[in-house]
Write a protein that holds these residues in place. Structure first.
Motif, PDB file in Angstrom:
ATOM      1  N   ASN A   1     125.486  34.849  35.467  1.00  0.00           N
ATOM      2  CA  ASN A   1     125.620  35.130  36.896  1.00  0.00           C
ATOM      3  C   ASN A   1     126.327  34.010  37.654  1.00  0.00           C
ATOM      4  N   ARG A   2     126.869  33.039  36.954  1.00  0.00           N
ATOM      5  CA  ARG A   2     127.521  31.921  37.637  1.00  0.00           C
ATOM      6  C   ARG A   2     128.750  32.406  38.394  1.00  0.00           C
TER       7      ARG A   2
ATOM      8  N   GLY B   1     105.419  41.676  36.675  1.00  0.00           N
ATOM      9  CA  GLY B   1     104.691  41.367  35.444  1.00  0.00           C
ATOM     10  C   GLY B   1     105.521  40.782  34.321  1.00  0.00           C
ATOM     11  N   TYR B   2     106.672  40.203  34.631  1.00  0.00           N
ATOM     12  CA  TYR B   2     107.502  39.550  33.625  1.00  0.00           C
ATOM     13  C   TYR B   2     107.079  38.096  33.485  1.00  0.00           C
ATOM     14  N   SER B   3     107.234  37.543  32.284  1.00  0.00           N
ATOM     15  CA  SER B   3     107.050  36.106  32.105  1.00  0.00           C
ATOM     16  C   SER B   3     108.431  35.475  32.005  1.00  0.00           C
ATOM     17  N   TYR B   4     108.521  34.191  32.341  1.00  0.00           N
ATOM     18  CA  TYR B   4     109.837  33.546  32.355  1.00  0.00           C
ATOM     19  C   TYR B   4     109.699  32.042  32.156  1.00  0.00           C
ATOM     20  N   GLU B   5     110.777  31.468  31.638  1.00  0.00           N
ATOM     21  CA  GLU B   5     110.889  30.022  31.470  1.00  0.00           C
ATOM     22  C   GLU B   5     112.239  29.601  32.014  1.00  0.00           C
ATOM     23  N   THR B   6     112.268  28.482  32.718  1.00  0.00           N
ATOM     24  CA  THR B   6     113.497  27.986  33.328  1.00  0.00           C
ATOM     25  C   THR B   6     113.850  26.631  32.747  1.00  0.00           C
ATOM     26  N   ALA B   7     115.130  26.450  32.447  1.00  0.00           N
ATOM     27  CA  ALA B   7     115.626  25.151  31.969  1.00  0.00           C
ATOM     28  C   ALA B   7     116.901  24.821  32.717  1.00  0.00           C
ATOM     29  N   GLU B   8     116.992  23.581  33.206  1.00  0.00           N
ATOM     30  CA  GLU B   8     118.234  23.147  33.843  1.00  0.00           C
ATOM     31  C   GLU B   8     119.199  22.725  32.748  1.00  0.00           C
ATOM     32  N   ARG B   9     120.420  23.208  32.838  1.00  0.00           N
ATOM     33  CA  ARG B   9     121.440  22.913  31.836  1.00  0.00           C
ATOM     34  C   ARG B   9     122.218  21.650  32.227  1.00  0.00           C
ATOM     35  N   ASN B  10     122.947  21.088  31.275  1.00  0.00           N
ATOM     36  CA  ASN B  10     123.708  19.858  31.502  1.00  0.00           C
ATOM     37  C   ASN B  10     124.720  19.980  32.632  1.00  0.00           C
ATOM     38  N   ASP B  11     125.259  21.187  32.854  1.00  0.00           N
ATOM     39  CA  ASP B  11     126.262  21.380  33.900  1.00  0.00           C
ATOM     40  C   ASP B  11     125.651  21.631  35.280  1.00  0.00           C
ATOM     41  N   GLY B  12     124.324  21.553  35.390  1.00  0.00           N
ATOM     42  CA  GLY B  12     123.644  21.762  36.667  1.00  0.00           C
ATOM     43  C   GLY B  12     123.228  23.200  36.927  1.00  0.00           C
ATOM     44  N   SER B  13     123.619  24.113  36.064  1.00  0.00           N
ATOM     45  CA  SER B  13     123.205  25.505  36.211  1.00  0.00           C
ATOM     46  C   SER B  13     121.796  25.658  35.625  1.00  0.00           C
ATOM     47  N   PHE B  14     121.223  26.837  35.799  1.00  0.00           N
ATOM     48  CA  PHE B  14     119.877  27.092  35.321  1.00  0.00           C
ATOM     49  C   PHE B  14     119.872  28.276  34.366  1.00  0.00           C
ATOM     50  N   GLN B  15     119.151  28.116  33.263  1.00  0.00           N
ATOM     51  CA  GLN B  15     118.999  29.175  32.283  1.00  0.00           C
ATOM     52  C   GLN B  15     117.562  29.658  32.365  1.00  0.00           C
TER      53      GLN B  15
ATOM     54  N   ILE C   1     121.935  33.077  33.324  1.00  0.00           N
ATOM     55  CA  ILE C   1     122.445  31.758  33.685  1.00  0.00           C
ATOM     56  C   ILE C   1     122.918  31.856  35.129  1.00  0.00           C
ATOM     57  N   ASN C   2     122.327  31.032  35.992  1.00  0.00           N
ATOM     58  CA  ASN C   2     122.631  31.048  37.424  1.00  0.00           C
ATOM     59  C   ASN C   2     123.115  29.677  37.875  1.00  0.00           C
ATOM     60  N   ASP C   3     123.887  29.665  38.944  1.00  0.00           N
ATOM     61  CA  ASP C   3     124.338  28.403  39.534  1.00  0.00           C
ATOM     62  C   ASP C   3     123.193  27.626  40.168  1.00  0.00           C
TER      63      ASP C   3
END
Length: 69
Positions: free
Chosen positions: A5-6, A49-63, A33-35
């Motif tokens: 989605n970037r 009711g969804y589960s989720y995990e967020t990680a910041e990527r090296n380029d500053g975006s979020f997965q 993948i979002n900005d």
């Protein structure tokens, strides 16, 4: 499934993500993948009711990895 989605302006990333989630079966995963961190999406995921995990990527975006059920 991965949804990049970037480069999209709000609310497009959220709309695309919610549409893709409708196609998932229980136990399946969608990775987006979002900005920026999708704060409003988290509220929707909690309500649905969804589960989720967020990680910041090296380029500053979020997965964000979202699992149904």
């Amino acid at each position: 499934m991965i949804l990049d989605n970037r480069g999209l302006e709000p609310p497009q990333p959220m709309m695309r993500t919610l549409a893709a989630l409708e196609t998932l079966k229980d136990g399946e995963t969608l990775t987006i993948i979002n900005d920026r961190r999708p704060m409003f999406l988290y509220e929707q995921l909690d309500e649905l009711g969804y589960s989720y995990e967020t990680a910041e990527r090296n380029d500053g975006s979020f997965q964000i990895t979202i699992t149904k059920g």
